[in-house]
Structures are given as structure tokens and as C-alpha cells.
Scaffold this active site. Structure first.
Site, PDB file in Angstrom:
ATOM      1  CE  LYS A 189       3.095  14.480  -5.362  1.00 57.44           C
ATOM      2  NZ  LYS A 189       2.198  13.436  -5.819  1.00 57.44           N
ATOM      3  CG  HIS A 229      -0.519   7.964  -7.740  1.00 59.07           C
ATOM      4  ND1 HIS A 229      -1.123   7.833  -6.513  1.00 59.07           N
ATOM      5  CD2 HIS A 229       0.756   8.340  -7.493  1.00 59.07           C
ATOM      6  CE1 HIS A 229      -0.254   8.130  -5.558  1.00 59.07           C
ATOM      7  NE2 HIS A 229       0.899   8.438  -6.129  1.00 59.07           N
ATOM      8  CG  HIS A 258       3.646  14.688 -10.530  1.00 53.27           C
ATOM      9  ND1 HIS A 258       4.661  14.952  -9.643  1.00 53.27           N
ATOM     10  CD2 HIS A 258       3.062  13.548 -10.109  1.00 53.27           C
ATOM     11  CE1 HIS A 258       4.708  13.994  -8.736  1.00 53.27           C
ATOM     12  NE2 HIS A 258       3.740  13.127  -8.995  1.00 53.27           N
ATOM     13  CD  GLU A 273      -0.424   9.485 -12.620  1.00 49.16           C
ATOM     14  OE1 GLU A 273       0.619  10.147 -12.735  1.00 49.16           O
ATOM     15  OE2 GLU A 273      -0.490   8.408 -12.012  1.00 49.16           O
ATOM     16  CB  SER A 282       3.782  10.334 -10.562  1.00 49.97           C
ATOM     17  OG  SER A 282       3.487   8.958 -10.541  1.00 49.97           O
TER      18      SER A 282
HETATM   19  C1  LIG Z   1       1.436  12.438  -5.117  1.00 45.51           C
HETATM   20  C2  LIG Z   1       0.311  11.971  -5.944  1.00 45.51           C
HETATM   21  C3  LIG Z   1      -0.966  11.823  -5.409  1.00 45.51           C
HETATM   22  C4  LIG Z   1      -1.244  11.972  -3.948  1.00 45.51           C
HETATM   23  O1  LIG Z   1      -1.245  13.294  -3.533  1.00 45.51           O
HETATM   24  P1  LIG Z   1      -0.904  13.624  -2.008  1.00 45.51           P
HETATM   25  O2  LIG Z   1      -1.401  14.995  -1.821  1.00 45.51           O
HETATM   26  O3  LIG Z   1       0.553  13.460  -1.843  1.00 45.51           O
HETATM   27  O4  LIG Z   1      -1.677  12.612  -1.191  1.00 45.51           O
HETATM   28  C5  LIG Z   1      -1.981  11.481  -6.256  1.00 45.51           C
HETATM   29  N1  LIG Z   1      -1.766  11.258  -7.568  1.00 45.51           N
HETATM   30  C6  LIG Z   1      -0.548  11.378  -8.106  1.00 45.51           C
HETATM   31  C7  LIG Z   1      -0.378  11.134  -9.555  1.00 45.51           C
HETATM   32  C8  LIG Z   1       0.532  11.718  -7.314  1.00 45.51           C
HETATM   33  O5  LIG Z   1       1.750  11.793  -7.835  1.00 45.51           O
END
Ligand SMILES: *Cc1c(COP(=O)(O)O)cnc(C)c1O
Length: 380
Positions: A229, A134, A210, A178, A182
Site C-alpha cells: 500500500k 480484515h 493502512h 487493525e 481498511s
Molecule cells: C490489504 C490488507 C491486507 C493484505 O495485504 P496484501 O499485501 O495486499 O496481501 C491485510 N490486512 C489489511 C487490513 C489490508 O487492508
């Protein structure tokens, strides 16, 4: 000298010409997976509120109660007077849920990475990142001043090669990836990565944005994630050893120099974690994603995210528009968010989607795909 606005106008036109200009569309969340846009109601396959917790009555009630009791804002950073009693309750709940010694809550997931990575590594250190990590992990890596190298997506052999060739030149080494990617919905080989990290005296940081609430991930030295999320609230976190957390609370700049989260947000997160612990809504979201991949003839979904890769940006935009006409919102994702020539429709599945909605969207998508010529790819 051209004025600022003239320069920015040129940049905007350039982005538009490359179909890379992004625009925000006002969207109102309604019941379940429904959203309202431009006076019309849609079924959304685009949100990350995978368990429908953002509107769950217990989550909303907890937030409303905290709002009335403590007010709208925290009033200061956590190290000054913003460290509200609800914080320690949330951190204890997170540590328990993730099965770690301790947790630190940050302003957002973005801020969690931005604060944590530069707190752990610096100038004489090495960061090895999965290519598809990300943007906020890569931004954090840049901010840290460490040397950043990227390994091919989920490619352990490439990661090992980079370690063998470079590890000895650096003091500390951090591997970042990750848990659930995402934009691709696939999962990292965490156990193998953890073993590799150990072998090369490196640390492993995983971003579970996620994954949390959907699929359980193998342990890592630093387990980062978001409450924005599946938890349906807002904020980020890092879970790990008590020493790691003690250190981040005194060294992560995004904790020190930013105001604490509003009490209502923390209360909502506490209620959400409780529900995630009691009910397996994640299983339902996963089941919906698998229902879709099965109907589409795609590989079995590994998470609540399923990309339908159509390569050309224009094709992704067109397909998304066709689905929208029929009452379904599915986000088109294009470069630079994803690599060149891998534009896609990114479907996300919620525990609240109905089978018949999944059937209907599949039907429309299949029809639209066969109307356009080039072949369909599942995954990269
Ligand atoms: C959405 C996301 C983030 C950021 O998180 P927020 O709480 O929206 O700032 C970080 N890493 C990944 C992989 C994401 O999908």
C-alpha cells in the site's frame, strides 16, 4: 449430476441477483493519481498507493537495477535458496522504521497473517478479534483452530467482558485488530488494548496495512503490515522481538512453503522505506483527506481513508457511476465486504492529489447526494 460449470453459473446468477457479483475491470496506472480505463483517463480516489511511491523514480530505478542484476524470480523458498541478500537489508530497514528488534518479510500481507496467526495460537487457545478485522485475519484465525470470538468494533468494554468470561478456559489468548480500519478509516485504541492484553496475559497483534507511512501506531507484541500500500511495492511483514521473528521464520507455513519474493520487489520496498523515512509524504495524504472531510462536513479524517456511508448497495453503485461519468474513480464497497446496510463510497487520499481535484469531486458528490433522498452517515 449437473456439471461444474452449471453449478457455478447458478452461483454467479445468485450473486448477481444480490448485487454481490464482483468483476475485474482493466485499469492502467498513469502519472500521479491518474488511471486509464476503457480508453478514458480518470482521477482515482480508490488506490492504496497513498504516497505515490509505486511510480517514484528512485523506487522504479532500484527495482530495475535489481531485476537486471538478479533476474526476475527468487527461484525457491527463503529456507532453500531464495533468501536473497536484499531480504536482510529490507528486514533491517523495517525493524528500524517500526522501532522493533527484528522483522520478517512475507509474500504478501495476506500471507503474513495466514502464516503468523496459526504459528502463534492453536486448538486450546482463544482469539479475540475486532468485528471489522480484515478477511485475512479471520481466515488465519479459522486456519489456526483456535476459538474465535469477535468484539464490537473498537469496543474495549466488550473486549474486556469477553476476556473476563472466557480467558481462564484457554491456554493462550491473542487479541487482533487493525491500526487503521481498511473500510472505515478510523483507528483502534491501541494503548488501551495493549494494557488490556497485558492485564489478561494475552498477546496483541495489530495489522498496520493502512497505517504504515501515514500515521504512527502504538507498539504491540506482533506488528504486522504490508508493503503493497503506502510503500508502493509488494509483500507483507511482521515486526517484533528477535525471538518472535526467529520463531516465525521456522514456524510460519506461508514462509516455509512459498517461493521468496522477486529481488526487484524487495529492492523497490527498500527504496520506498528510505523515502518514507526521509520525507513526510504521509502528512500530505492525511492533509488531503482532512481537506475532503472538511469540505464535506464530515468528522475529521483519522487516516487517508474516508468512507461516505450511503447504506444501500444500489445507491453506492449509482453514486460511483455518476462520479465515474465525471472523470473520478471512487470504489463502491458493499456487503459482504462491509456489514449489511452500510454500503459506501470509499475515498482514499494520496499525497499526490491536487486540492482542486478534491474540490471538484466534493462538488459533484454533494450534488449527486442531494439528488438522492436518504440521509448521509459518516462512520457506522
Ligand atoms: C490489504 C490488507 C491486507 C493484505 O495485504 P496484501 O499485501 O495486499 O496481501 C491485510 N490486512 C489489511 C487490513 C489490508 O487492508
Amino acid at each position: 449430476m449437473p456439471a461444474l460449470d452449471d453449478i457455478l453459473q447458478q452461483k454467479l446468477q445468485l450473486l448477481a441477483a444480490k448485487q454481490q457479483r464482483r468483476e475485474m475491470v482493466e485499469t492502467e496506472a498513469r502519472e500521479g493519481v491518474r488511471v486509464r480505463r476503457g480508453g478514458k483517463e480518470f482521477i482515482s480516489f480508490s488506490g492504496n498507493d497513498y504516497l505515490g511511491l509505486s511510480r517514484h523514480p528512485e523506487v522504479v530505478a532500484a527495482a530495475a537495477e535489481a531485476l537486471k542484476k538478479y533476474g526476475a524470480g527468487a527461484g525457491a523458498s527463503r529456507l532453500v535458496t531464495g533468501n536473497h541478500p536484499l531480504y536482510s537489508e529490507l528486514e533491517a530497514a523495517l525493524a528500524q522504521y517500526k522501532n522493533t528488534e527484528a522483522a520478517c518479510v512475507f509474500g504478501s500481507g495476506y500471507l503474513a497473517n495466514l502464516g503468523t496467526i496459526p504459528a502463534l495460537v492453536g486448538k486450546n487457545d482463544l482469539i479475540l478479534a475486532d468485528r471489522l478485522s480484515h478477511a485475512c485475519m479471520l481466515d488465519a484465525a479459522k486456519l489456526s483452530d483456535a476459538t474465535l470470538m469477535r468484539f464490537a468494533h473498537n469496543n474495549i468494554e466488550h473486549c474486556r467482558m469477553l476476556l473476563e468470561a472466557n480467558r481462564h478456559e484457554f491456554q493462550h489468548c491473542l487479541i487482533i485488530t487493525e491500526t487503521v480500519f481498511s473500510m472505515d478509516g478510523d483507528r483502534a485504541p491501541l494503548k488501551v488494548l495493549a494494557a488490556l492484553a497485558k492485564e489478561f496475559n494475552a498477546w496483541l497483534l495489530t495489522d498496520d496495512a493502512h497505517g504504515i507511512g501515514i500515521v504512527k501506531s502504538a507498539p504491540a507484541d506482533i506488528e504486522m503490515g504490508t508493503l503493497s500500500k503506502a510503500a508502493g511495492s509488494y509483500g507483507g511483514y511482521v515486526c517484533g522481538s528477535k525471538t518472535l521473528i526467529d520463531y516465525l521464520k521456522t514456524a510460519a507455513r506461508s514462509v516455509i512453503y512459498s517461493t521468496a519474493l522477486p529481488p526487484a520487489t524487495i529492492a523497490a520496498s527498500i527504496a520506498a522505506i528510505k523515502i518514507m523515512q526521509q520525507e513526510n509524504l504521509g502528512e500530505k495524504a492525511l492533509e488531503n483527506a482532512r481537506y475532503f472531510t472538511n469540505l464535506m462536513g464530515l468528522g475529521k479524517a483519522e487516516s487517508a481513508i474516508v468512507p461516505v456511508i450511503v447504506n444501500e448497495t444500489e445507491r453506492a453503485l449509482k453514486l460511483s457511476a455518476t462520479l465515474e461519468e465525471k472523470g473520478f474513480l471512487v470504489a463502491p464497497i458493499r456487503p459482504p465486504t462491509v456489514p449489511e446496510n452500510t454500503a459506501r463510497l470509499r475515498f482514499t487520499f494520496s499525497a499526490l492529489h491536487a486540492k482542486k481535484d478534491i474540490e471538484r469531486v466534493t462538488e459533484i458528490l454533494k450534488e449527486a447526494l442531494s439528488a438522492s433522498s436518504s440521509p448521509l452517515h459518516a462512520g457506522i
